[in-house]
Design a protein around this motif. Structure first.
Motif, PDB file in Angstrom:
ATOM      1  N   ILE A   1      -5.582 -15.326  10.578  1.00 26.76           N
ATOM      2  CA  ILE A   1      -4.941 -16.395   9.822  1.00 26.76           C
ATOM      3  C   ILE A   1      -5.203 -16.123   8.347  1.00 26.76           C
ATOM      4  N   VAL A   2      -4.141 -16.172   7.543  1.00 33.45           N
ATOM      5  CA  VAL A   2      -4.220 -15.947   6.099  1.00 33.45           C
ATOM      6  C   VAL A   2      -3.808 -17.235   5.416  1.00 33.45           C
ATOM      7  N   GLY A   3      -4.591 -17.658   4.440  1.00 34.61           N
ATOM      8  CA  GLY A   3      -4.259 -18.891   3.730  1.00 34.61           C
ATOM      9  C   GLY A   3      -5.018 -19.014   2.433  1.00 34.61           C
ATOM     10  N   ASP A   4      -5.109 -20.242   1.939  1.00 34.71           N
ATOM     11  CA  ASP A   4      -5.865 -20.492   0.711  1.00 34.71           C
ATOM     12  C   ASP A   4      -6.994 -21.474   0.995  1.00 34.71           C
ATOM     13  N   ALA A   5      -7.900 -21.594   0.043  1.00 31.36           N
ATOM     14  CA  ALA A   5      -9.124 -22.373   0.252  1.00 31.36           C
ATOM     15  C   ALA A   5      -9.013 -23.830  -0.184  1.00 31.36           C
ATOM     16  N   LYS A   6      -7.788 -24.306  -0.421  1.00 30.75           N
ATOM     17  CA  LYS A   6      -7.581 -25.687  -0.867  1.00 30.75           C
ATOM     18  C   LYS A   6      -8.390 -25.967  -2.132  1.00 30.75           C
ATOM     19  N   ASN A   7      -8.303 -25.004  -3.072  1.00 27.44           N
ATOM     20  CA  ASN A   7      -9.081 -25.119  -4.306  1.00 27.44           C
ATOM     21  C   ASN A   7      -8.201 -24.992  -5.554  1.00 27.44           C
ATOM     22  N   ALA A   8      -6.941 -25.388  -5.449  1.00 29.31           N
ATOM     23  CA  ALA A   8      -5.982 -25.398  -6.553  1.00 29.31           C
ATOM     24  C   ALA A   8      -5.533 -24.003  -6.982  1.00 29.31           C
ATOM     25  N   CYS A   9      -5.868 -22.974  -6.223  1.00 32.12           N
ATOM     26  CA  CYS A   9      -5.334 -21.642  -6.493  1.00 32.12           C
ATOM     27  C   CYS A   9      -3.926 -21.597  -5.922  1.00 32.12           C
ATOM     28  N   HIS A  10      -2.991 -21.142  -6.712  1.00 29.46           N
ATOM     29  CA  HIS A  10      -1.615 -21.115  -6.252  1.00 29.46           C
ATOM     30  C   HIS A  10      -0.947 -19.819  -6.696  1.00 29.46           C
ATOM     31  N   GLY A  11       0.131 -19.479  -6.044  1.00 29.31           N
ATOM     32  CA  GLY A  11       0.889 -18.286  -6.391  1.00 29.31           C
ATOM     33  C   GLY A  11       0.938 -17.301  -5.241  1.00 29.31           C
TER      34      GLY A  11
ATOM     35  N   GLU B   1      -3.446  -6.980   3.358  1.00 31.58           N
ATOM     36  CA  GLU B   1      -2.996  -5.847   4.153  1.00 31.58           C
ATOM     37  C   GLU B   1      -4.066  -5.556   5.190  1.00 31.58           C
ATOM     38  N   ALA B   2      -3.640  -5.283   6.418  1.00 37.16           N
ATOM     39  CA  ALA B   2      -4.567  -4.942   7.496  1.00 37.16           C
ATOM     40  C   ALA B   2      -4.199  -3.559   8.015  1.00 37.16           C
ATOM     41  N   PHE B   3      -5.216  -2.732   8.223  1.00 39.00           N
ATOM     42  CA  PHE B   3      -5.032  -1.372   8.710  1.00 39.00           C
ATOM     43  C   PHE B   3      -5.878  -1.195   9.963  1.00 39.00           C
ATOM     44  N   ALA B   4      -5.288  -0.631  11.014  1.00 34.57           N
ATOM     45  CA  ALA B   4      -6.022  -0.323  12.244  1.00 34.57           C
ATOM     46  C   ALA B   4      -5.372   0.909  12.854  1.00 34.57           C
ATOM     47  N   ALA B   5      -6.201   1.923  13.140  1.00 32.26           N
ATOM     48  CA  ALA B   5      -5.698   3.187  13.694  1.00 32.26           C
ATOM     49  C   ALA B   5      -4.617   3.721  12.767  1.00 32.26           C
ATOM     50  N   LYS B   6      -3.398   3.909  13.285  1.00 34.83           N
ATOM     51  CA  LYS B   6      -2.302   4.441  12.463  1.00 34.83           C
ATOM     52  C   LYS B   6      -1.302   3.357  12.060  1.00 34.83           C
ATOM     53  N   GLU B   7      -1.662   2.105  12.238  1.00 31.17           N
ATOM     54  CA  GLU B   7      -0.754   0.991  11.970  1.00 31.17           C
ATOM     55  C   GLU B   7      -1.214   0.205  10.752  1.00 31.17           C
ATOM     56  N   THR B   8      -0.266  -0.466  10.116  1.00 27.51           N
ATOM     57  CA  THR B   8      -0.573  -1.336   8.982  1.00 27.51           C
ATOM     58  C   THR B   8       0.372  -2.527   8.993  1.00 27.51           C
ATOM     59  N   VAL B   9      -0.080  -3.627   8.456  1.00 24.87           N
ATOM     60  CA  VAL B   9       0.761  -4.804   8.306  1.00 24.87           C
ATOM     61  C   VAL B   9       0.422  -5.445   6.957  1.00 24.87           C
ATOM     62  N   LYS B  10       1.445  -5.904   6.260  1.00 23.76           N
ATOM     63  CA  LYS B  10       1.269  -6.641   5.008  1.00 23.76           C
ATOM     64  C   LYS B  10       1.644  -8.088   5.283  1.00 23.76           C
ATOM     65  N   VAL B  11       0.749  -8.990   4.891  1.00 18.35           N
ATOM     66  CA  VAL B  11       0.968 -10.412   5.137  1.00 18.35           C
ATOM     67  C   VAL B  11       1.053 -11.130   3.795  1.00 18.35           C
TER      68      VAL B  11
ATOM     69  N   THR C   1      -9.454  -2.520   8.878  1.00 17.80           N
ATOM     70  CA  THR C   1      -9.740  -2.756   7.465  1.00 17.80           C
ATOM     71  C   THR C   1      -8.781  -3.797   6.903  1.00 17.80           C
ATOM     72  N   PHE C   2      -9.307  -4.697   6.090  1.00 18.88           N
ATOM     73  CA  PHE C   2      -8.492  -5.687   5.398  1.00 18.88           C
ATOM     74  C   PHE C   2      -8.570  -5.410   3.905  1.00 18.88           C
ATOM     75  N   TYR C   3      -7.439  -5.515   3.235  1.00 14.11           N
ATOM     76  CA  TYR C   3      -7.363  -5.296   1.793  1.00 14.11           C
ATOM     77  C   TYR C   3      -6.610  -6.469   1.194  1.00 14.11           C
ATOM     78  N   SER C   4      -7.151  -7.023   0.132  1.00 17.09           N
ATOM     79  CA  SER C   4      -6.514  -8.163  -0.500  1.00 17.09           C
ATOM     80  C   SER C   4      -5.861  -7.732  -1.810  1.00 17.09           C
ATOM     81  N   ALA C   5      -4.596  -8.041  -1.941  1.00 15.67           N
ATOM     82  CA  ALA C   5      -3.856  -7.723  -3.157  1.00 15.67           C
ATOM     83  C   ALA C   5      -3.430  -9.022  -3.847  1.00 15.67           C
ATOM     84  N   TYR C   6      -2.986  -8.909  -5.061  1.00  9.77           N
ATOM     85  CA  TYR C   6      -2.446 -10.042  -5.829  1.00  9.77           C
ATOM     86  C   TYR C   6      -3.478 -11.097  -6.191  1.00  9.77           C
ATOM     87  N   TYR C   7      -4.668 -10.676  -6.616  1.00 10.58           N
ATOM     88  CA  TYR C   7      -5.610 -11.654  -7.152  1.00 10.58           C
ATOM     89  C   TYR C   7      -5.064 -12.187  -8.464  1.00 10.58           C
ATOM     90  N   HIS C   8      -5.370 -13.434  -8.780  1.00 10.10           N
ATOM     91  CA  HIS C   8      -4.942 -14.025 -10.040  1.00 10.10           C
ATOM     92  C   HIS C   8      -5.909 -15.139 -10.401  1.00 10.10           C
TER      93      HIS C   8
END
Length: 90
Positions: free
Chosen positions: A8-18, A23-33, A60-67
């Motif tokens: 589950i991907v979401g926010d911490a209910k701390n007024a962060c928006h945008g 990205e999740a990587f396992a074996a030879k597969e990847t998914v961007k959420v 592996t999990f990778y987080s993009a788009y920090y602001h």
């Protein structure tokens, strides 16, 4: 059938928006959420199917788009991961 990874991907209910992304990587597969946060604690579920390539397969999990918060530029925002599950499918 290959193993299934659910998270589950979401926010911490701390007024962060945008736009956020995990990205999740396992074996030879990847998914961007992508997740567009309103800063009010929302979430979405993502699934990645993968075939293990050895006795131990790294996930592996990778987080993009920090602001920054809109009214507090010293506070970094990013997505939150919760309820990560890995289980075999048959």
């Amino acid at each position: 059938m290959p193993p299934l990874r659910r998270t589950i991907v979401g926010d911490a209910k701390n007024a962060c928006h945008g736009s956020m992304m995990v990205e999740a990587f396992a074996a030879k597969e990847t998914v961007k959420v992508p997740y567009v946060s309103q800063g009010k604690g929302g979430y979405k579920t993502a699934i990645l199917r993968f075939q293990a390539i050895s006795a131990t397969t790294r996930i592996t999990f990778y987080s993009a788009y920090y602001h920054n918060k809109q009214h507090d530029y010293g506070h970094m925002c990013g997505p939150v991961l919760d309820d990560v599950s890995v289980f075999p499918t048959h």
